[in-house]
Design a protein around this motif. Structure first.
Motif, PDB file in Angstrom:
ATOM      1  N   MET A   1     147.762 -59.123 -47.666  1.00 56.23           N
ATOM      2  CA  MET A   1     146.579 -59.543 -46.909  1.00 56.23           C
ATOM      3  C   MET A   1     147.024 -60.102 -45.563  1.00 56.23           C
ATOM      4  O   MET A   1     147.988 -60.855 -45.472  1.00 56.23           O
ATOM      5  CB  MET A   1     145.802 -60.597 -47.684  1.00 56.23           C
ATOM      6  CG  MET A   1     144.495 -61.006 -47.016  1.00 56.23           C
ATOM      7  SD  MET A   1     143.622 -62.253 -47.995  1.00 56.23           S
ATOM      8  CE  MET A   1     143.231 -61.298 -49.444  1.00 56.23           C
ATOM      9  N   ASN A   2     146.300 -59.726 -44.499  1.00 58.78           N
ATOM     10  CA  ASN A   2     146.619 -60.202 -43.163  1.00 58.78           C
ATOM     11  C   ASN A   2     146.333 -61.696 -43.051  1.00 58.78           C
ATOM     12  O   ASN A   2     145.221 -62.141 -43.341  1.00 58.78           O
ATOM     13  CB  ASN A   2     145.782 -59.421 -42.133  1.00 58.78           C
ATOM     14  CG  ASN A   2     146.283 -59.645 -40.716  1.00 58.78           C
ATOM     15  OD1 ASN A   2     146.734 -60.723 -40.380  1.00 58.78           O
ATOM     16  ND2 ASN A   2     146.172 -58.601 -39.903  1.00 58.78           N
ATOM     17  N   PRO A   3     147.320 -62.498 -42.585  1.00 64.64           N
ATOM     18  CA  PRO A   3     147.095 -63.939 -42.479  1.00 64.64           C
ATOM     19  C   PRO A   3     145.999 -64.292 -41.502  1.00 64.64           C
ATOM     20  O   PRO A   3     145.340 -65.309 -41.643  1.00 64.64           O
ATOM     21  CB  PRO A   3     148.461 -64.478 -42.035  1.00 64.64           C
ATOM     22  CG  PRO A   3     149.204 -63.311 -41.494  1.00 64.64           C
ATOM     23  CD  PRO A   3     148.709 -62.129 -42.243  1.00 64.64           C
ATOM     24  N   ARG A   4     145.777 -63.438 -40.474  1.00 59.81           N
ATOM     25  CA  ARG A   4     144.714 -63.733 -39.511  1.00 59.81           C
ATOM     26  C   ARG A   4     143.340 -63.621 -40.160  1.00 59.81           C
ATOM     27  O   ARG A   4     142.402 -64.329 -39.800  1.00 59.81           O
ATOM     28  CB  ARG A   4     144.813 -62.795 -38.303  1.00 59.81           C
ATOM     29  CG  ARG A   4     146.053 -63.071 -37.461  1.00 59.81           C
ATOM     30  CD  ARG A   4     145.993 -62.337 -36.130  1.00 59.81           C
ATOM     31  NE  ARG A   4     147.156 -62.655 -35.300  1.00 59.81           N
ATOM     32  CZ  ARG A   4     147.291 -63.742 -34.570  1.00 59.81           C
ATOM     33  NH1 ARG A   4     146.328 -64.640 -34.578  1.00 59.81           N
ATOM     34  NH2 ARG A   4     148.361 -63.951 -33.852  1.00 59.81           N
ATOM     35  N   LYS A   5     143.242 -62.705 -41.143  1.00 57.37           N
ATOM     36  CA  LYS A   5     141.971 -62.591 -41.846  1.00 57.37           C
ATOM     37  C   LYS A   5     141.709 -63.826 -42.682  1.00 57.37           C
ATOM     38  O   LYS A   5     140.575 -64.210 -42.919  1.00 57.37           O
ATOM     39  CB  LYS A   5     142.001 -61.340 -42.731  1.00 57.37           C
ATOM     40  CG  LYS A   5     141.967 -60.044 -41.945  1.00 57.37           C
ATOM     41  CD  LYS A   5     141.927 -58.841 -42.869  1.00 57.37           C
ATOM     42  CE  LYS A   5     141.891 -57.541 -42.071  1.00 57.37           C
ATOM     43  NZ  LYS A   5     141.853 -56.362 -42.972  1.00 57.37           N
ATOM     44  N   ILE A   6     142.801 -64.439 -43.175  1.00 57.36           N
ATOM     45  CA  ILE A   6     142.649 -65.661 -43.964  1.00 57.36           C
ATOM     46  C   ILE A   6     142.089 -66.777 -43.099  1.00 57.36           C
ATOM     47  O   ILE A   6     141.256 -67.582 -43.515  1.00 57.36           O
ATOM     48  CB  ILE A   6     144.007 -66.085 -44.551  1.00 57.36           C
ATOM     49  CG1 ILE A   6     144.520 -64.999 -45.506  1.00 57.36           C
ATOM     50  CG2 ILE A   6     143.893 -67.409 -45.294  1.00 57.36           C
ATOM     51  CD1 ILE A   6     145.889 -65.287 -46.055  1.00 57.36           C
TER      52      ILE A   6
ATOM     53  N   PHE B   1     145.252 -75.982 -33.050  1.00 59.23           N
ATOM     54  CA  PHE B   1     145.107 -75.262 -34.318  1.00 59.23           C
ATOM     55  C   PHE B   1     145.511 -73.793 -34.174  1.00 59.23           C
ATOM     56  O   PHE B   1     146.250 -73.243 -34.998  1.00 59.23           O
ATOM     57  CB  PHE B   1     143.662 -75.363 -34.800  1.00 59.23           C
ATOM     58  CG  PHE B   1     143.359 -74.518 -35.999  1.00 59.23           C
ATOM     59  CD1 PHE B   1     143.704 -74.942 -37.264  1.00 59.23           C
ATOM     60  CD2 PHE B   1     142.735 -73.280 -35.848  1.00 59.23           C
ATOM     61  CE1 PHE B   1     143.446 -74.154 -38.369  1.00 59.23           C
ATOM     62  CE2 PHE B   1     142.470 -72.488 -36.948  1.00 59.23           C
ATOM     63  CZ  PHE B   1     142.815 -72.930 -38.221  1.00 59.23           C
ATOM     64  N   LEU B   2     145.038 -73.167 -33.070  1.00 63.02           N
ATOM     65  CA  LEU B   2     145.362 -71.756 -32.845  1.00 63.02           C
ATOM     66  C   LEU B   2     146.857 -71.573 -32.575  1.00 63.02           C
ATOM     67  O   LEU B   2     147.456 -70.581 -33.021  1.00 63.02           O
ATOM     68  CB  LEU B   2     144.539 -71.203 -31.679  1.00 63.02           C
ATOM     69  CG  LEU B   2     143.031 -71.100 -31.924  1.00 63.02           C
ATOM     70  CD1 LEU B   2     142.316 -70.650 -30.663  1.00 63.02           C
ATOM     71  CD2 LEU B   2     142.741 -70.136 -33.071  1.00 63.02           C
ATOM     72  N   ALA B   3     147.445 -72.519 -31.848  1.00 62.03           N
ATOM     73  CA  ALA B   3     148.882 -72.427 -31.572  1.00 62.03           C
ATOM     74  C   ALA B   3     149.687 -72.549 -32.851  1.00 62.03           C
ATOM     75  O   ALA B   3     150.649 -71.796 -33.093  1.00 62.03           O
ATOM     76  CB  ALA B   3     149.291 -73.519 -30.576  1.00 62.03           C
ATOM     77  N   TYR B   4     149.284 -73.488 -33.692  1.00 63.01           N
ATOM     78  CA  TYR B   4     149.972 -73.659 -34.975  1.00 63.01           C
ATOM     79  C   TYR B   4     149.779 -72.428 -35.855  1.00 63.01           C
ATOM     80  O   TYR B   4     150.711 -71.961 -36.530  1.00 63.01           O
ATOM     81  CB  TYR B   4     149.432 -74.903 -35.680  1.00 63.01           C
ATOM     82  CG  TYR B   4     149.999 -75.102 -37.065  1.00 63.01           C
ATOM     83  CD1 TYR B   4     151.291 -75.581 -37.247  1.00 63.01           C
ATOM     84  CD2 TYR B   4     149.228 -74.784 -38.195  1.00 63.01           C
ATOM     85  CE1 TYR B   4     151.808 -75.753 -38.521  1.00 63.01           C
ATOM     86  CE2 TYR B   4     149.740 -74.951 -39.470  1.00 63.01           C
ATOM     87  CZ  TYR B   4     151.040 -75.436 -39.629  1.00 63.01           C
ATOM     88  OH  TYR B   4     151.552 -75.587 -40.885  1.00 63.01           O
ATOM     89  N   ASP B   5     148.550 -71.896 -35.847  1.00 67.18           N
ATOM     90  CA  ASP B   5     148.261 -70.702 -36.635  1.00 67.18           C
ATOM     91  C   ASP B   5     149.125 -69.521 -36.173  1.00 67.18           C
ATOM     92  O   ASP B   5     149.668 -68.771 -37.000  1.00 67.18           O
ATOM     93  CB  ASP B   5     146.777 -70.354 -36.498  1.00 67.18           C
ATOM     94  CG  ASP B   5     146.402 -69.135 -37.302  1.00 67.18           C
ATOM     95  OD1 ASP B   5     146.592 -69.158 -38.528  1.00 67.18           O
ATOM     96  OD2 ASP B   5     145.931 -68.145 -36.704  1.00 67.18           O
ATOM     97  N   ASP B   6     149.256 -69.381 -34.839  1.00 64.87           N
ATOM     98  CA  ASP B   6     150.081 -68.281 -34.311  1.00 64.87           C
ATOM     99  C   ASP B   6     151.550 -68.478 -34.681  1.00 64.87           C
ATOM    100  O   ASP B   6     152.252 -67.511 -35.010  1.00 64.87           O
ATOM    101  CB  ASP B   6     149.918 -68.231 -32.791  1.00 64.87           C
ATOM    102  CG  ASP B   6     150.662 -67.060 -32.189  1.00 64.87           C
ATOM    103  OD1 ASP B   6     150.265 -65.904 -32.444  1.00 64.87           O
ATOM    104  OD2 ASP B   6     151.666 -67.296 -31.488  1.00 64.87           O
ATOM    105  N   TRP B   7     152.007 -69.709 -34.661  1.00 67.55           N
ATOM    106  CA  TRP B   7     153.402 -69.998 -35.039  1.00 67.55           C
ATOM    107  C   TRP B   7     153.653 -69.661 -36.507  1.00 67.55           C
ATOM    108  O   TRP B   7     154.685 -69.084 -36.863  1.00 67.55           O
ATOM    109  CB  TRP B   7     153.696 -71.478 -34.763  1.00 67.55           C
ATOM    110  CG  TRP B   7     155.071 -71.891 -35.204  1.00 67.55           C
ATOM    111  CD1 TRP B   7     156.246 -71.669 -34.553  1.00 67.55           C
ATOM    112  CD2 TRP B   7     155.394 -72.588 -36.418  1.00 67.55           C
ATOM    113  NE1 TRP B   7     157.295 -72.186 -35.263  1.00 67.55           N
ATOM    114  CE2 TRP B   7     156.810 -72.757 -36.419  1.00 67.55           C
ATOM    115  CE3 TRP B   7     154.652 -73.093 -37.473  1.00 67.55           C
ATOM    116  CZ2 TRP B   7     157.471 -73.403 -37.453  1.00 67.55           C
ATOM    117  CZ3 TRP B   7     155.318 -73.731 -38.491  1.00 67.55           C
ATOM    118  CH2 TRP B   7     156.710 -73.885 -38.484  1.00 67.55           C
ATOM    119  N   CYS B   8     152.660 -69.991 -37.348  1.00 72.68           N
ATOM    120  CA  CYS B   8     152.785 -69.659 -38.779  1.00 72.68           C
ATOM    121  C   CYS B   8     152.833 -68.147 -38.988  1.00 72.68           C
ATOM    122  O   CYS B   8     153.613 -67.643 -39.808  1.00 72.68           O
ATOM    123  CB  CYS B   8     151.621 -70.259 -39.563  1.00 72.68           C
ATOM    124  SG  CYS B   8     151.670 -72.062 -39.702  1.00 72.68           S
TER     125      CYS B   8
END
Length: 327
Positions: A1-6, A50-57
């Motif tokens: 599953m794509n993490p961005r979809k999560i 939040f978006l920066a952390y999400d992109d790093w993950c």
């Protein structure tokens, strides 16, 4: 599953909260515009973080996945929250490789065992020839009996290896019941003569669709059982009967018989029953287990009727399966 979809549902929720926040403070309160802008800046910084952390993950996950994809081991447990087609295809490839390795190892063991069995037959044959030169008739017969037992054990070993193989080789074709029965009787002729069996051959003119070698082995096991548990005036009878949905082959012997409570379990692996038998043989409970397993692979049925001290009848049911095998 794509993490961005999560993460997408969370972003939608944040967007709804952001607009609701503006609507509330602009139209429902007397909040100063400067304060609202200040709050907006804080919100933008929060969402940006939040978006920066999400992109790093996401980047870390991609790097971890690329690193794990190079390994020849299952990786889905380590990436459980982020499973995708690429990970599943990798694990499927690993599992197929492990299965192939196990199959190859099993095949090598089977080849080694088959080689050993065939090598041991050479000195056994020589031993049989030497035994013919023994002058003492009683000793000669006793030695021949033990040689025959070893040969039967070796044959059973080869069959058990074939049965446990991942692929069971079957050659289904029209087979004469008379040919199979006579071949099996010949295979066991030494012990049948030694035990003074009376043989009755009824109607065996029927032709069935099966694997001839496997069926002969099944008959060998049933005859061997009759010999093991024979009593006074032993006999064996073979007869085929045409039925509505196929053909039945009946093998009848008169020996110890089988207890009623044992009949439903005689085909279980290792089950030896409650009979004390005749004291001459040690039962392993594997012969009838192999019989049932082989007949199941062949698509045949088997049933047994018996009583203590009376006749025992094994009936093998051959279905008319010509259409199934395109014969």
């Amino acid at each position: 599953m794509n993490p961005r979809k999560i993460k997408m549902p969370y972003l939608v929720v944040l967007g709804i909260l952001f607009f609701s926040f503006h609507f509330y403070f602009l139209f429902l309160t007397d909040t100063d515009l400067a304060d609202l802008i200040y709050l907006d800046v804080l919100l933008v910084l929060g969402i940006g973080s939040f978006l920066a952390y999400d992109d790093w993950c996401d980047r870390r996950h991609i790097q971890q996945k690329e690193r794990l994809l190079e390994k020849e081991e299952l990786i889905s447990p380590m990436l459980a929250p982020y499973l995708d087609q690429e990970i599943l295809e990798h694990d499927l490839w690993v599992l197929r490789k492990e299965i192939d390795a196990c199959y190859e190892l099993d095949h090598e063991k089977e080849d080694e065992m088959a080689k050993w069995v065939h090598e041991i037959k050479v000195p056994l044959a020589a031993l049989g020839l030497l035994n013919e030169k023994v002058n003492d008739q009683k000793l000669r017969l006793e030695l021949k009996e033990q040689i025959e037992r070893i040969n039967q054990s070796l044959a059973s070993m080869l069959v058990s290896m074939r049965l446990t193989s991942p692929v069971l080789d079957l050659q289904i074709k029209p087979v004469s019941l008379a040919t199979c029965v006579k071949t099996s009787i010949k295979n066991n002729q030494f012990f049948l003569i030694r035990s003074q069996f009376e043989i009755h051959l009824g109607n065996l003119e029927e032709v069935v669709y099966t694997d001839q070698q496997w069926l002969i082995y099944v008959l060998d096991q049933l005859i061997a059982n009759a010999i093991k548990y024979a009593e006074d005036s032993p006999y064996l009878a073979f007869e085929s009967v045409r039925q509505e949905k196929g053909i039945a082959l009946k093998i009848i012997d008169h020996g110890e018989g089988i207890r009623v409570e044992d009949i439903s379990r005689i085909f279980e692996k290792g089950y030896t029953g409650m009979n004390k038998h005749n004291g001459m043989y040690k039962s392993t409970g594997m012969g009838l287990y192999f019989v049932h397993k082989i007949l199941t692979h062949l698509g045949h049925g088997i049933e047994v009727t018996s009583q203590i001290g009376g006749p025992t009848c094994f009936t093998i049911h051959f279905m008319d399966n010509r259409d199934y095998f395109n014969l």
